[in-house]
Design a protein around this motif. Structure first.
Motif, short mmCIF file in Angstrom:
data_model
loop_
_atom_site.label_atom_id
_atom_site.label_comp_id
_atom_site.label_asym_id
_atom_site.label_seq_id
_atom_site.Cartn_x
_atom_site.Cartn_y
_atom_site.Cartn_z
N LEU A 127 63.31 16.89 24.14
CA LEU A 127 63.44 16.98 22.68
C LEU A 127 64.94 16.96 22.39
CD1 LEU A 127 61.66 17.37 20.13
CD2 LEU A 127 62.15 19.80 20.29
N LYS A 149 61.71 13.62 19.61
CA LYS A 149 61.00 13.70 20.89
C LYS A 149 61.14 12.33 21.57
CE LYS A 149 57.55 16.09 23.20
NZ LYS A 149 58.14 16.69 24.43
N GLU A 158 60.14 9.82 23.29
CA GLU A 158 58.95 9.15 23.83
C GLU A 158 59.26 7.81 24.48
OE1 GLU A 158 55.75 10.55 24.00
OE2 GLU A 158 57.14 12.20 23.68
N THR A 209 51.54 16.45 23.29
CA THR A 209 52.75 16.38 22.46
C THR A 209 52.98 17.67 21.66
OG1 THR A 209 51.97 14.10 22.17
CG2 THR A 209 54.01 14.71 21.04
N ILE A 221 56.21 20.33 22.03
CA ILE A 221 57.17 20.56 20.94
C ILE A 221 57.26 22.06 20.63
CG2 ILE A 221 57.59 20.21 18.45
CD1 ILE A 221 56.26 17.40 18.80
N GLN A 241 59.15 23.76 23.35
CA GLN A 241 60.57 23.38 23.38
C GLN A 241 61.36 24.09 22.28
OE1 GLN A 241 59.52 19.18 23.63
NE2 GLN A 241 60.81 18.90 25.42
N VAL A 281 61.14 18.19 13.32
CA VAL A 281 60.92 17.37 14.52
C VAL A 281 60.34 16.02 14.14
CG1 VAL A 281 59.64 17.22 16.71
CG2 VAL A 281 60.57 19.42 15.96
#
Ligand code: PMP
Length: 325
Positions: A10, A27, A29, A153, A157, A160, A294
């Motif tokens: 992140l 994030k 990805e 996911t 998050i 994190q 986020v």
């Protein structure tokens, strides 16, 4: 290979955070093995199909995709002893099509047609799967897609940021990422007895979802050069996810963010990430300083070199060009 999907970093986005007084995170990805957020959906859909007995080793997965799901499905299928047949509209970037050929997908290009047309890539892939007696992944309406995000996911998050998250925003193709993360974060907030983060849909021009969230009106105006996002119907993955808010982002605004991320932060991302970061900045301005927001950096810029980083193409569309080119 399967174990390498997910658990992405992140990353604190410097410009977005400093410009708004919030902490804005992306994030990463694009760091998944197939290079996009869609590796998660591919893994969740194939795992679920194996668990249900709908797919077995030696079997074939068929799917209609803008490209990234096809890449994820082909790699995961091959890792699990299966094959993939991938139907893609011919308008998608050359880089994604070349990548699919490179990794050995059985690629079928079809003319771009609206969803209501039987020649639309989604319907073609469904018919093909039936004819072949193969497994149809059905990423739009197979909720194994959003369940994958709900159980990977979202908890990543949450962990994190130690649960300190005020808003989550991203764009939708299938809606699997937005809805899955929304459902997962709402579950986790409820368990922790704290207020659930606000869920903000980020929508490009030419998509009906902004109107759906704002006025329950799915009609579509304009268009976008972004790929893999935008939707004009409520997919099974989106159904029941109810975003709290929506932002509509133009291609110019998204490109400005993409170029800035590249030049000032060393992050090379694709079009949907630009839409997502622009939406995170708007959300930060609306909520005010001190919030944690986020978003998703869905895939990398190299996948769109011939479009988003091609000054001739961009000029022909009257869009901003990379300042260093
Ligand atoms: N960004 C990119 C680059 C994509 O390929 C996709 C999926 N087509 C999305 C975003 C949207 O993800 P989802 O299908 O989970 O809504």
């Amino acid at each position: 290979m399967i174990e390498a999907i997910g658990n992405t970093p992140l990353i604190r986005l410097k410009h977005a955070s400093e410009a708004t007084g919030c902490e804005i995170y992306g994030k990463a990805e694009f760091m998944n093995p197939g290079g996009s957020v869609k590796d998660r959906a591919a893994l969740a859909i194939i795992k679920d199909a194996f668990a249900r007995g709908a797919l077995k080793e030696g079997g074939t997965v068929v799917e209609g995709t803008a490209g990234n799901t096809g890449i994820g499905l082909t790699l995961v299928a091959q890792a699990m002893g299966c094959k993939a047949v991938i139907v893609v509209p011919e308008t998608q970037s050359r880089e994604k099509l070349d990548f699919l050929r490179m990794i050995g997908a059985d690629l079928r290009l079809v003319p771009a047609k609206p969803y209501r047309d039987p020649g639309n890539y989604v319907h073609v892939s469904q018919r093909l799967a039936q004819e072949m007696g193969a497994f149809w992944a059905n990423q739009f309406d197979n909720t194994a897609n959003r369940e994958g995000h709900r159980h990977s996911t979202a908890p990543e998050i949450w962990a994190q940021l130690d649960g300190k998250i005020d808003a989550f925003t991203c764009s939708c193709g299938t809606g699997g990422t937005l809805a899955g993360v929304a459902l997962g974060l709402r579950d986790l907030a409820q368990k922790a007895n704290v207020k659930a983060p606000e869920i903000v849909l980020a929508d490009p021009e030419g998509s009906g979802l902004y109107g759906w969230v704002k006025d329950n009106d799915l009609s579509v105006q304009g268009s976008s050069i972004t790929e893999g996002i935008g939707q004009s119907r409520i997919t099974a993955n989106l159904d029941g996810s109810a975003p709290d808010h929506a932002e509509r982002i133009s291609d110019s605004e998204a490109l400005e963010e993409i170029f800035r991320l590249t030049q000032e932060e060393g992050l090379s991302v694709g079009g949907s990430s630009g839409i997502n970061v622009a939406s995170a900045i708007r959300t930060a301005r609306r909520l005010g300083p001190g919030h944690h927001i986020v978003t998703i950096l869905s895939d990398g810029g190299a996948r769109y070199q011939s479009k988003l980083f091609n000054p001739e193409f961009l000029k022909s569309k009257n869009l901003p060009t990379p300042p260093w080119m």
